[in-house]
Design a protein around this motif. Structure first.
Motif, PDB file in Angstrom:
ATOM      1  N   TRP A   1      51.069  81.883  37.401  1.00 47.71           N
ATOM      2  CA  TRP A   1      50.694  82.198  36.018  1.00 47.71           C
ATOM      3  C   TRP A   1      49.445  83.086  36.005  1.00 47.71           C
ATOM      4  O   TRP A   1      48.442  82.754  36.640  1.00 47.71           O
ATOM      5  CB  TRP A   1      50.411  80.925  35.234  1.00 47.71           C
ATOM      6  N   HIS A   2      49.527  84.194  35.274  1.00 47.57           N
ATOM      7  CA  HIS A   2      48.399  85.118  35.197  1.00 47.57           C
ATOM      8  C   HIS A   2      48.191  85.615  33.773  1.00 47.57           C
ATOM      9  O   HIS A   2      49.155  85.892  33.049  1.00 47.57           O
ATOM     10  CB  HIS A   2      48.622  86.333  36.101  1.00 47.57           C
TER      11      HIS A   2
ATOM     12  N   TYR B   1      52.258  89.709  40.672  1.00 49.20           N
ATOM     13  CA  TYR B   1      51.613  88.551  40.044  1.00 49.20           C
ATOM     14  C   TYR B   1      52.491  87.303  40.180  1.00 49.20           C
ATOM     15  O   TYR B   1      53.393  87.066  39.377  1.00 49.20           O
ATOM     16  CB  TYR B   1      51.306  88.846  38.572  1.00 49.20           C
TER      17      TYR B   1
ATOM     18  N   LEU C   1      46.581  78.509  35.499  1.00 49.58           N
ATOM     19  CA  LEU C   1      46.596  79.855  34.932  1.00 49.58           C
ATOM     20  C   LEU C   1      45.387  80.637  35.436  1.00 49.58           C
ATOM     21  O   LEU C   1      44.248  80.246  35.213  1.00 49.58           O
ATOM     22  CB  LEU C   1      46.564  79.788  33.402  1.00 49.58           C
ATOM     23  N   LYS C   2      45.642  81.733  36.109  1.00 54.54           N
ATOM     24  CA  LYS C   2      44.569  82.587  36.609  1.00 54.54           C
ATOM     25  C   LYS C   2      44.236  83.628  35.544  1.00 54.54           C
ATOM     26  O   LYS C   2      45.095  84.445  35.187  1.00 54.54           O
ATOM     27  CB  LYS C   2      44.978  83.248  37.925  1.00 54.54           C
TER      28      LYS C   2
ATOM     29  N   LEU D   1      45.773  88.678  32.201  1.00 64.40           N
ATOM     30  CA  LEU D   1      44.813  89.762  32.414  1.00 64.40           C
ATOM     31  C   LEU D   1      44.548  90.416  31.067  1.00 64.40           C
ATOM     32  O   LEU D   1      45.491  90.764  30.342  1.00 64.40           O
ATOM     33  CB  LEU D   1      45.362  90.814  33.375  1.00 64.40           C
TER      34      LEU D   1
ATOM     35  N   HIS E   1      54.337  85.343  34.393  1.00 64.51           N
ATOM     36  CA  HIS E   1      54.697  84.176  35.195  1.00 64.51           C
ATOM     37  C   HIS E   1      55.676  84.609  36.275  1.00 64.51           C
ATOM     38  O   HIS E   1      56.776  85.102  35.964  1.00 64.51           O
ATOM     39  CB  HIS E   1      55.327  83.088  34.317  1.00 64.51           C
TER      40      HIS E   1
ATOM     41  N   SER F   1      41.963  86.813  34.333  1.00 67.39           N
ATOM     42  CA  SER F   1      41.169  87.908  34.897  1.00 67.39           C
ATOM     43  C   SER F   1      40.830  88.918  33.813  1.00 67.39           C
ATOM     44  O   SER F   1      41.668  89.231  32.964  1.00 67.39           O
ATOM     45  CB  SER F   1      41.939  88.621  36.017  1.00 67.39           C
TER      46      SER F   1
END
Length: 253
Positions: free
Chosen positions: A172-173, A169, A201-202, A175, A226, A204
């Motif tokens: 920025w993620h 990743y 920021l992704k 989930l 991050h 999901s």
């Protein structure tokens, strides 16, 4: 005391205990998730007293369908259990809930029960389970994996290595899954703060058991990262994320 099983038919009436307002988006998301998971063997039981007041609850599921990073073939896994009021704790109510999960596991011919615990927030402390015959198998980060088995030759449950999952990743993620009804509110708050700071920021959704088992944290259903580093493994407020964001941005200067 009585145990009331939540079903797709009575969920709006009984609620999910941890979220009672049926108009909240989190409840609606949890209901949709629950209807699918219910078909896979997931159970939610609410403990009530003789005045029909909710005392606590438990959520459990066959471990192969657990939304946590565990490998356990023929076990029942406890997602969550909680006794709400402090005055109702240490009265054996938690044991009543665990005994119900054990009875279900034995009825289905399973080898035992397993659970992830933590000294921090969002998960039960391991003491309750140790008092009910569970033994600790592993510890990683802030989490412990415990099990109780009645088959001495059964394969022991184990953690998947969620640290290895973090490396993929970049940037920025966030989930998260609808297994926890409070994740949605947190996700919206975090996304709004990210937009305020111009951070890409992704976000999901974790939509399957397989995705949850391969999640990059021990809790599995909430992961804020991050550049391959796990920052939080449970839902947080906008204020908390703002603090994290400022720190990360300062470090990258």
């Amino acid at each position: 005391m009585k145990l009331v099983e939540v079903t797709p038919e009575n969920a709006v009436k009984e609620t999910f205990f941890c979220i009672k307002n049926t108009k909240k988006q989190g409840f609606k998301d949890k209901l949709k998730w629950f209807k699918k998971s219910y078909k896979e063997g997931l159970k939610i039981k609410i403990l009530k007293n003789d005045e029909d007041k909710m005392i606590g609850f438990i959520e459990y599921v066959p471990a192969i369908k657990a939304w946590r990073p565990i490998d356990a073939d023929n076990y029942m896994f406890i997602h969550c259990t909680y006794i709400y009021a402090k005055k109702d704790r240490n009265k054996g109510y938690g044991s009543i809930l665990i005994e119900d999960a054990e009875k279900e596991a034995k009825t289905k011919g399973m080898d035992g029960l397993c659970v992830i615990t933590s000294k921090g927030g969002w998960l039960a402390n391991k003491t309750l389970f140790e008092n009910n015959g569970f033994e600790q198998l592993e510890a990683k980060d802030r989490f412990e994996l415990l099990s109780k088995t009645w088959n001495s030759s059964a394969k022991k449950p184990k953690f998947y290595n969620w640290t290895n999952q973090q490396k993929k990743y970049k940037g920025w993620h966030l989930l998260y899954a609808d297994q926890c009804p409070w994740n949605e509110k947190s996700a919206v708050a975090i996304l709004n703060v990210a937009m305020d700071y111009g951070v890409d920021l992704k976000v999901s959704k974790i939509n399957t058991v397989e995705e949850a088992k391969m999640a990059p944290s021990g809790f599995g259903v909430f992961n804020l990262l991050h550049d391959g580093k796990l920052l939080e493994d449970h839902y947080i407020s906008a204020t908390r994320f703002r603090t994290i964001l400022k720190k990360e941005l300062d470090m990258s200067k």
